[in-house]
Design a protein around this motif. Structure first.
Motif, short mmCIF file in Angstrom:
data_model
loop_
_atom_site.label_atom_id
_atom_site.label_comp_id
_atom_site.label_asym_id
_atom_site.label_seq_id
_atom_site.Cartn_x
_atom_site.Cartn_y
_atom_site.Cartn_z
N ARG A 107 0.83 -1.21 0.00
CA ARG A 107 0.00 0.00 0.00
C ARG A 107 0.86 1.26 0.00
N ASN A 108 2.01 1.20 0.68
CA ASN A 108 2.88 2.36 0.77
C ASN A 108 3.87 2.46 -0.39
N GLY A 109 3.86 1.48 -1.29
CA GLY A 109 4.75 1.53 -2.44
C GLY A 109 6.18 1.18 -2.14
N HIS A 110 6.43 0.45 -1.06
CA HIS A 110 7.80 0.07 -0.68
C HIS A 110 8.20 -1.20 -1.44
N THR A 111 8.36 -1.11 -2.75
CA THR A 111 8.55 -2.30 -3.57
C THR A 111 9.52 -2.04 -4.73
N PHE A 112 10.05 -3.13 -5.25
CA PHE A 112 10.59 -3.14 -6.60
C PHE A 112 10.28 -4.50 -7.21
N GLY A 113 10.17 -4.53 -8.52
CA GLY A 113 9.90 -5.77 -9.23
C GLY A 113 11.09 -6.17 -10.06
N THR A 114 11.25 -7.47 -10.28
CA THR A 114 12.43 -7.92 -11.03
C THR A 114 12.19 -9.24 -11.74
N THR A 115 12.92 -9.41 -12.84
CA THR A 115 13.05 -10.70 -13.50
C THR A 115 14.48 -11.22 -13.34
N GLY A 116 15.26 -10.58 -12.47
CA GLY A 116 16.63 -11.03 -12.26
C GLY A 116 17.47 -10.09 -11.43
N PRO A 117 17.78 -8.88 -11.95
CA PRO A 117 18.64 -7.97 -11.20
C PRO A 117 18.06 -7.61 -9.84
N LEU A 118 18.93 -7.31 -8.91
CA LEU A 118 18.54 -6.99 -7.54
C LEU A 118 19.05 -5.60 -7.20
N MET A 119 18.34 -4.91 -6.31
CA MET A 119 18.75 -3.54 -5.99
C MET A 119 18.45 -3.19 -4.55
N LEU A 120 19.22 -2.25 -4.06
CA LEU A 120 18.97 -1.55 -2.81
C LEU A 120 18.96 -0.07 -3.15
N ALA A 121 17.78 0.51 -3.23
CA ALA A 121 17.63 1.92 -3.59
C ALA A 121 17.00 2.66 -2.42
N ALA A 122 17.55 3.82 -2.09
CA ALA A 122 17.02 4.58 -0.95
C ALA A 122 17.28 6.06 -1.17
N MET A 123 16.41 6.87 -0.61
CA MET A 123 16.62 8.32 -0.52
C MET A 123 16.55 8.70 0.94
N ASN A 124 17.62 9.33 1.40
CA ASN A 124 17.75 9.65 2.82
C ASN A 124 17.48 8.42 3.69
N GLY A 125 17.90 7.26 3.19
CA GLY A 125 17.75 6.02 3.92
C GLY A 125 16.37 5.40 3.86
N LEU A 126 15.45 6.01 3.12
CA LEU A 126 14.07 5.51 3.03
C LEU A 126 13.87 4.76 1.71
N PRO A 127 12.99 3.75 1.68
CA PRO A 127 12.80 2.93 0.49
C PRO A 127 11.91 3.60 -0.54
N PRO A 128 11.80 3.02 -1.74
CA PRO A 128 10.81 3.52 -2.70
C PRO A 128 9.44 3.65 -2.06
N GLY A 129 8.68 4.62 -2.56
CA GLY A 129 7.40 4.94 -1.95
C GLY A 129 7.50 6.13 -1.01
N ALA A 130 8.72 6.48 -0.60
CA ALA A 130 8.92 7.62 0.31
C ALA A 130 8.58 8.91 -0.42
N VAL A 131 8.06 9.87 0.35
CA VAL A 131 7.65 11.16 -0.19
C VAL A 131 8.43 12.26 0.53
N PHE A 132 8.94 13.22 -0.26
CA PHE A 132 9.73 14.32 0.29
C PHE A 132 9.13 15.65 -0.15
N PRO A 133 9.24 16.67 0.68
CA PRO A 133 8.78 18.00 0.26
C PRO A 133 9.70 18.57 -0.82
N SER A 134 9.12 19.24 -1.78
CA SER A 134 9.91 19.87 -2.85
C SER A 134 10.36 21.25 -2.37
N ASP A 135 11.33 21.25 -1.46
CA ASP A 135 11.76 22.50 -0.84
C ASP A 135 13.21 22.84 -1.16
N GLY A 136 13.79 22.10 -2.10
CA GLY A 136 15.16 22.39 -2.50
C GLY A 136 16.21 21.88 -1.54
#
Length: 609
Positions: free
Chosen positions: A368-397
């Motif tokens: 529900r929160n979008g903390h996911t990635f899909g794959t047919t093979g490759p693996l990843m660890l992606a984060a912004m400010n230590g948070l997973p995909p689905g994280a939301v940040f203010p557009s404040d520069g």
């Protein structure tokens, strides 16, 4: 077909994985029989469920067995699904072997020479490329059929779970019918008990379904705490003719699923298969309406079902993200364990749970929160400010640190003896490639990258990682930046569209105008609940309301009548029923829906009774 003999000393379930299973491909008393003892462990010396490909000197390979002991000849390379310890009785010969566990483990291979009436030990340790669960990521599938209906093999939940575990799944929700074995018809309660028994440290097993599944679209259900969706919410039903329709719209089903603690995700959204020339089946027919009218019910879509990088699906996803919606990504297989074309776990959805275990409730919350990635093979660890995909940040520069680690898979699913290198990495912003890292000629299996993002506008970012094998791609759910977002607040979706409704109430026999009571209902299988009332004191009414509501008209001495703003207006026959993928991708189609909703006419002719 000659039956292959199998004796399972103990089914490979739960805490019993430490006991070896025994599988016979030849009579043990045959002069040519040889005994091969297999033991596969991980780097901590724990027994590791895996796949064993075994090929003799003539090029003949052995297959794992179905629930009745016949070979499961699936479409890819032959393999035997084992719990990690197994005793195989095979014909004496020289064999080549490959041991695999996609996608986190490197393959192990070699040769073994088996003599008649002898015993040989084959032990191996599989190296883990990246221990994703240690980082909080768990890979699984929520759209797979134990039995789809073709019944080309005998299959039940135990056999399917054994395969899922050996193919490297961390969690698995199984759909539809659960057994094609004669006289094996477990109830939902039986299945839940079986799932608890089948679950263990390596795999969490759940009961789910392809639900709802009708002409409005197919969806993958993670049922969570829902006891019986057919009885509590409504049964699947198909309706093709223009003058008929399903009893419930998907938004009515989805709200009930959400309220009861589950989640259901649209799958193969752009597929056109079956149905009629005027109205093809399988396509996510109601998805455009749901996104406009109830975006909170569409937190994620299985964008990778058919082609894992389907151009139409990717364009559709980007279009909705660019319009301001928050929609994550899932990657399910839609595989059918009872069919020859089965490809169990050739795709999977990795879900970030942090320190939590892969329970149904935790998986549902993360999807529900979008903390996911899909794959047919490759693996990843992606984060912004230590948070997973689905994280939301203010557009404040302010600076946001984006970090990325990508790993080539330990093997190509369709070619078990190959381990592809990384090909390229794409970082995508608002549907356009923001940065590309070309790796094709570097022969690399790991890539790391970090950068600072300072975003002052509404934006979304995803990562696409490609490997050199067949359709090898991993795609993350988006990271979001929003001007209007407040940390801890709700995501600022575009406002759901409303309907402008006018109508009248008359006597069905005489045409006489009736003073009536108008009730607006959130409808469900059991009639729903009234959320608002209005009056038609002069036999007519006019108001604005969500297009997901139904209207009930009642008058003294008359039988009440309920109508749907979705089904009982031109919306359904003129815009939803004939939907094609070209409509899904056309912004003008969505404007047509909005325009139609501003002129909804609902008239009631009540009968006495």
């Amino acid at each position: 077909m000659k039956r292959w003999l199998t004796l399972l000393l103990l089914s490979a379930i739960g805490s019993c994985l430490c006991r070896a299973e025994s599988i016979s491909y030849i009579q043990k008393t045959s002069p040519q029989a040889s005994r091969l003892q297999v033991k596969v462990v991980d780097e901590s010396n724990q027994i590791l469920p895996c796949c064993l490909s075994l090929t003799d000197s003539q090029g003949n390979s052995l297959w794992g067995l179905d629930a009745l002991g016949y070979p499961l000849t699936y479409r890819d390379e032959p393999r035997i699904w084992i719990s990690g310890e197994a005793i195989l009785y095979v014909t004496a010969d020289d064999y080549q072997y490959v041991i695999s566990r996609p996608f986190r483990h490197r393959i192990a291979g070699g040769s073994v020479s088996l003599q008649a009436h002898s015993s040989q030990l084959l032990d191996a340790t599989l190296e883990c490329i990246v221990d994703l669960p240690a980082f909080g990521w768990y890979g699984g599938d929520a759209h797979q059929h134990v039995v789809h209906g073709e019944q080309e093999f005998a299959m039940n939940l135990e056999a399917a779970a054994r395969i899922a575990r050996s193919e490297g799944g961390d969690w698995s929700s199984f759909n539809s019918a659960w057994s094609s074995v004669p006289d094996d018809n477990p109830s939902l309660d039986d299945l839940r008990r079986m799932c608890a028994d089948l679950s263990g440290r390596r795999l969490a097993v759940f009961v789910g379904d392809e639900y709802p599944k009708d002409h409005l679209g197919h969806m993958a259900l993670l049922s969570g705490s829902i006891k019986d969706w057919n009885e509590q919410i409504g049964r699947n039903e198909y309706s093709y003719p223009a003058n008929e329709h399903e009893r419930l719209a998907h938004f009515e089903i989805l709200k009930r699923i959400f309220d009861l603690g589950g989640i259901s995700v649209y799958t193969h959204p752009v597929r056109e298969y079956g149905g009629t020339e005027e109205s093809p089946a399988n396509i996510a027919r109601e998805l455009p309406f749901d996104i406009l009218a109830a975006p909170e019910l569409v937190p994620s879509v299985d964008w990778m079902t058919d082609n894992p990088h389907d151009e139409a699906a990717m364009k559709l996803w980007a279009m909705h993200l660019n319009r301001g919606y928050k929609i994550g990504l899932c990657a399910f297989t839609d595989t059918c364990y009872d069919r020859h074309d089965a490809r169990p776990f050739h795709k999977r959805t990795f879900v970030f749970l942090g320190t939590k275990r892969p329970t149904a409730a935790n998986l549902i919350e993360a999807i529900r929160n979008g903390h996911t990635f899909g794959t047919t093979g490759p693996l990843m660890l992606a984060a912004m400010n230590g948070l997973p995909p689905g994280a939301v940040f203010p557009s404040d520069g302010q600076p946001v640190i984006f970090s990325l680690d990508v790993y080539a898979p330990g093997m190509d699913y369709g070619k078990r003896n190959t381990a592809p290198n990384l090909d390229r990495i794409e970082i995508v912003r608002n549907g356009e490639i923001y940065r590309t890292h070309a790796l094709k000629f570097q022969q690399t299996k790991q890539f790391s990258h970090s950068m600072v993002i300072r975003e002052e506008n509404d934006a979304w970012y995803i990562v696409k990682a490609f490997a050199a094998g067949e359709r090898q791609v991993a795609i993350s759910s988006p990271f979001y930046f929003r001007k209007q977002f407040q940390p801890g607040g709700r995501f600022p979706h575009p406002e759901p569209v409303h309907a402008h409704v006018t109508g009248s109430v008359i006597d069905a026999s005489t045409g006489e105008k009736l003073a009536a009571k108008i009730e607006l209902i959130e409808y469900d299988l059991h009639g729903g609940s009234v959320v608002k009332t209005a009056s038609a004191s002069e036999a007519s009414f006019e108001f604005d309301c969500p297009p997901t509501w139904r209207i009930r008209a009642s008058a003294d001495g008359y039988r009440p009548q309920i109508k749907s703003l979705f089904f009982d207006s031109p919306i359904y026959p003129e815009l939803i029923l004939p939907l094609r993928r070209t409509n899904q991708l056309d912004p003008r189609y969505y404007e047509k829906i909005k325009a139609a909703l501003q002129n909804i006419r609902i008239d009631f002719a009540l009968a006495r009774g």
